[in-house]
Design a protein around this motif. Structure first.
Motif, mmCIF file in Angstrom:
data_model
loop_
_atom_site.group_PDB
_atom_site.id
_atom_site.type_symbol
_atom_site.label_atom_id
_atom_site.label_comp_id
_atom_site.label_asym_id
_atom_site.label_seq_id
_atom_site.Cartn_x
_atom_site.Cartn_y
_atom_site.Cartn_z
ATOM 1 N N LYS A 32 0.799 -1.236 -0.038
ATOM 2 C CA LYS A 32 -0.024 0.124 0.088
ATOM 3 C C LYS A 32 0.980 1.171 0.034
ATOM 4 C CE LYS A 32 -2.050 -1.187 3.955
ATOM 5 N NZ LYS A 32 -1.866 -2.878 4.172
ATOM 6 N N SER A 33 0.374 2.261 -0.608
ATOM 7 C CA SER A 33 1.026 3.589 -0.661
ATOM 8 C C SER A 33 0.280 4.584 -0.807
ATOM 9 C CB SER A 33 2.252 3.776 -1.761
ATOM 10 O OG SER A 33 1.663 3.505 -2.944
ATOM 11 N N VAL A 34 0.306 5.842 -0.507
ATOM 12 C CA VAL A 34 -0.588 7.127 -0.654
ATOM 13 C C VAL A 34 -0.354 7.785 -1.962
ATOM 14 C CG1 VAL A 34 0.902 8.804 0.632
ATOM 15 C CG2 VAL A 34 -1.339 9.040 0.681
ATOM 16 N N ILE A 35 -1.457 7.904 -2.530
ATOM 17 C CA ILE A 35 -1.557 8.877 -3.812
ATOM 18 C C ILE A 35 -2.237 10.157 -3.574
ATOM 19 C CG2 ILE A 35 -2.170 8.746 -6.231
ATOM 20 C CD1 ILE A 35 -2.004 5.819 -6.269
ATOM 21 N N THR A 201 1.046 10.777 15.773
ATOM 22 C CA THR A 201 -0.255 9.731 16.226
ATOM 23 C C THR A 201 -0.700 8.897 15.281
ATOM 24 O OG1 THR A 201 -1.997 11.110 15.698
ATOM 25 C CG2 THR A 201 -0.709 11.528 17.752
ATOM 26 N N VAL A 202 -1.077 7.561 15.623
ATOM 27 C CA VAL A 202 -1.771 6.629 14.932
ATOM 28 C C VAL A 202 -2.962 7.145 14.059
ATOM 29 C CG1 VAL A 202 -3.112 4.473 14.802
ATOM 30 C CG2 VAL A 202 -1.018 4.805 16.449
ATOM 31 N N MET A 203 -3.686 7.956 14.757
ATOM 32 C CA MET A 203 -4.637 8.662 14.060
ATOM 33 C C MET A 203 -4.308 9.508 12.922
ATOM 34 S SD MET A 203 -7.825 10.927 15.621
ATOM 35 C CE MET A 203 -8.373 9.387 16.799
ATOM 36 N N ASP A 204 -3.364 10.200 13.016
ATOM 37 C CA ASP A 204 -3.040 10.972 12.217
ATOM 38 C C ASP A 204 -2.334 10.409 10.958
ATOM 39 O OD1 ASP A 204 -2.185 13.443 11.078
ATOM 40 O OD2 ASP A 204 -0.314 13.888 12.062
ATOM 41 N N LEU A 205 -1.403 9.542 11.086
ATOM 42 C CA LEU A 205 -1.023 8.517 9.945
ATOM 43 C C LEU A 205 -2.193 7.750 9.265
ATOM 44 C CD1 LEU A 205 2.089 6.836 11.899
ATOM 45 C CD2 LEU A 205 2.032 8.334 10.157
ATOM 46 N N GLU A 206 -3.186 7.450 9.993
ATOM 47 C CA GLU A 206 -4.246 6.836 9.335
ATOM 48 C C GLU A 206 -5.117 7.855 8.412
ATOM 49 O OE1 GLU A 206 -7.089 5.570 12.394
ATOM 50 O OE2 GLU A 206 -5.908 3.531 12.598
ATOM 51 N N GLU A 207 -5.093 9.063 9.092
ATOM 52 C CA GLU A 207 -5.942 10.141 8.093
ATOM 53 C C GLU A 207 -5.002 10.697 6.922
ATOM 54 O OE1 GLU A 207 -7.675 14.661 8.673
ATOM 55 O OE2 GLU A 207 -6.981 13.496 10.494
ATOM 56 N N VAL A 208 -3.578 11.020 7.234
ATOM 57 C CA VAL A 208 -2.701 11.210 5.839
ATOM 58 C C VAL A 208 -2.825 10.142 4.975
ATOM 59 C CG1 VAL A 208 -0.379 11.670 5.551
ATOM 60 C CG2 VAL A 208 -1.551 12.728 7.396
ATOM 61 N N ASN A 209 -2.760 8.849 5.358
ATOM 62 C CA ASN A 209 -2.434 8.089 4.362
ATOM 63 C C ASN A 209 -3.846 7.172 3.891
ATOM 64 O OD1 ASN A 209 0.506 7.271 3.972
ATOM 65 N ND2 ASN A 209 0.158 7.741 6.372
ATOM 66 N N GLY A 210 -4.908 7.772 4.430
ATOM 67 C CA GLY A 210 -6.196 7.167 4.066
ATOM 68 C C GLY A 210 -6.433 5.862 4.337
ATOM 69 N N LEU A 211 -5.893 5.181 5.498
ATOM 70 C CA LEU A 211 -6.217 3.918 5.931
ATOM 71 C C LEU A 211 -7.413 3.717 6.688
ATOM 72 C CD1 LEU A 211 -2.538 3.422 7.431
ATOM 73 C CD2 LEU A 211 -3.393 2.826 5.163
ATOM 74 N N ASP A 220 4.701 -1.521 2.827
ATOM 75 C CA ASP A 220 3.978 -0.599 2.491
ATOM 76 C C ASP A 220 4.803 0.672 2.771
ATOM 77 O OD1 ASP A 220 1.683 -2.238 2.316
ATOM 78 O OD2 ASP A 220 1.202 -1.797 4.350
ATOM 79 N N ILE A 221 4.353 1.750 1.738
ATOM 80 C CA ILE A 221 4.964 2.895 1.865
ATOM 81 C C ILE A 221 3.979 4.049 2.517
ATOM 82 C CG2 ILE A 221 6.134 4.869 0.369
ATOM 83 C CD1 ILE A 221 6.863 2.572 -1.371
ATOM 84 N N LEU A 222 4.181 4.655 3.466
ATOM 85 C CA LEU A 222 3.393 5.575 4.438
ATOM 86 C C LEU A 222 4.061 6.980 4.045
ATOM 87 C CD1 LEU A 222 3.196 3.820 7.809
ATOM 88 C CD2 LEU A 222 1.648 4.100 5.870
ATOM 89 N N ALA A 223 3.184 8.079 3.949
ATOM 90 C CA ALA A 223 3.706 9.527 4.009
ATOM 91 C C ALA A 223 3.574 9.844 5.423
ATOM 92 C CB ALA A 223 2.865 10.270 3.338
ATOM 93 N N VAL A 224 4.770 10.136 5.937
ATOM 94 C CA VAL A 224 4.988 10.466 7.367
ATOM 95 C C VAL A 224 5.202 11.949 7.613
ATOM 96 C CG1 VAL A 224 6.231 10.240 9.709
ATOM 97 C CG2 VAL A 224 5.685 8.078 8.061
#
Length: 409
Positions: A32-35, A201-211, A220-224
């Motif tokens: 998975k990766s964010v677009i 935070t976990v919530m922030d990472l979820e929101e940014v990456n659309g998880l 998986d590639i995350l936008a941090v």
């Protein structure tokens, strides 16, 4: 009148074959990766979290990502090569984690970078090339963008476009200036551990990456989001600069380096001491150079005067004197990044056996002895000067780099 269509079942042998293949063939999974959709033609600065797959020199890493050594050094706040020249040729061990700056443009409606090219060498495969880039790009992505079929290989000397992940999100996260770093999830990591490491935070990472849920898999590639300093509110002339937390950037024809303070996220600029054609970095009407701070303790408080960078235009550099007051004088020489153990700062990491020994900053008021270096009639007067000869003061500031420590995981 609707007719009920009769569903014809496939022959039993086909069902049996499909069932056998389902259990025999390995499952195909995709990382998975964010677009990030985009419409602006402007680019932003982003970061890659590059985990060295094997031991490498700084020059080799710079060549791989088509950047320069100084950019890598500044992004990781490593020791200046002028004060530690052996670092340039030092072999960095495998599994060292580095931050690689990357320009992130908008291409075909999404954020991605396709400016990196790779020249195929003997014995290279598409999979080994993907591994060489720390799995920041998959073999299939390399095949797709270069029009290579699954049954085709690569030839020695062939030039390949390497599509690298990046994100901008308006360089902001929850109202705070941020630089986004593409991070490849490793085995055993979770959103919680990654968030703790980079101060989010976990919530922030979820929101940014659309998880949809707090679950990530290796690869998986995350936008941090990395907190950053911005020059937006500093009144700079004809220049905008964003610097990620725990790093610095070169500007004004490499005459100035600006670091992002981890505790207060304030941009601090001093002469770089790198370029040989930098002079007249002294604020008019004083003995202070850019980055210098003079403190004067009085009976009612501490008067502070600083020579600050104000941007540049071509070969002209701007600076001005800024006066302020505080209750007590700090007694410390101005440094770009004060020592900190803030967990959100991510420095280049390698084993302690290879780490230079850190030294601590010396105390004392900044200025020229006990003499007030200020001229009252010229205070707060902004001026611009041409860059010509090497500044002796800039050479002295080379010693500042020895004050900075390299932190480890």
């Amino acid at each position: 009148m609707l007719r009920k269509m009769k569903t014809q079942m496939p022959p039993l042998p086909l069902l049996l074959l499909a069932t056998i293949l389902l259990f025999i063939l390995p499952a195909v999974t995709y990382a998975k990766s964010v677009i990030e959709p985009c419409s602006s033609s402007e680019s932003c600065t982003s970061l890659l979290a590059y985990l060295l797959p094997w031991e490498s020199k700084l020059s080799e890493i710079a060549s791989l990502f088509q950047t320069d050594i100084f950019t890598i050094i500044s992004s990781n706040f490593m020791h200046d090569p002028f004060t530690n020249p052996s670092l340039v040729d030092q072999i960095l061990p495998a599994k060292s984690l580095m931050k690689i700056p990357l320009s992130c443009p908008c291409i075909d409606g999404i954020r991605r970078s396709v400016s990196t090219a790779y020249m195929v060498r003997a014995a290279d495969t598409i999979n080994s090339i993907s591994e060489g880039y720390g799995r920041l790009v998959s073999p299939q992505q390399i095949r797709t963008i270069n029009g290579i079929n699954n049954n085709e290989g690569v030839m020695t000397g062939q030039s390949l476009v390497i599509p690298l992940p990046c994100a901008c999100f308006n360089s902001s996260n929850n109202g705070v200036t941020a630089v986004y770093m593409s991070y490849v999830v490793r085995k055993g990591e979770s959103l919680s551990s990654i968030g703790a490491r980079y101060g989010t935070t976990v919530m922030d990472l979820e929101e940014v990456n659309g998880l949809g849920q707090a679950v990530v898999d290796p690869g998986d590639i995350l936008a941090v989001p990395i907190p950053a300093c911005s020059s937006a509110n500093l009144g700079w002339y004809n220049e905008s600069l964003i610097v990620s937390n725990g790093s610095y950037a070169l500007t004004a024809n490499t005459c100035i380096k600006c670091g992002c303070g981890p505790s207060d996220l304030k941009l601090r600029c001093v002469p770089s001491g790198i370029a040989a054609s930098c002079s007249h970095l002294q604020c008019k009407g004083s003995d202070l150079f850019i980055g210098d701070v003079y403190e004067n303790q009085t009976t009612v408080g501490c008067n502070v005067t600083a020579c600050v960078y104000r941007g540049h235009s071509g070969r002209k550099i701007f600076k001005s004197l800024v006066n302020s007051s505080q209750i007590h004088c700090s007694g410390n020489r101005n440094a770009m990044l004060p020592p900190t153990h803030d967990p959100i700062v991510q420095f280049f990491t390698f084993p302690p056996s290879l780490s230079p020994s850190p030294s601590s900053a010396s105390d004392g008021a900044t200025g020229t002895g006990a003499t007030d270096p200020m001229s009252k009639e010229n205070s707060n007067d902004s001026d611009g000067s041409l860059l010509s000869k090497a500044s002796c003061h800039g050479l002295y500031l080379l010693e500042l780099m020895s004050l900075y420590s390299i932190f480890f995981n």
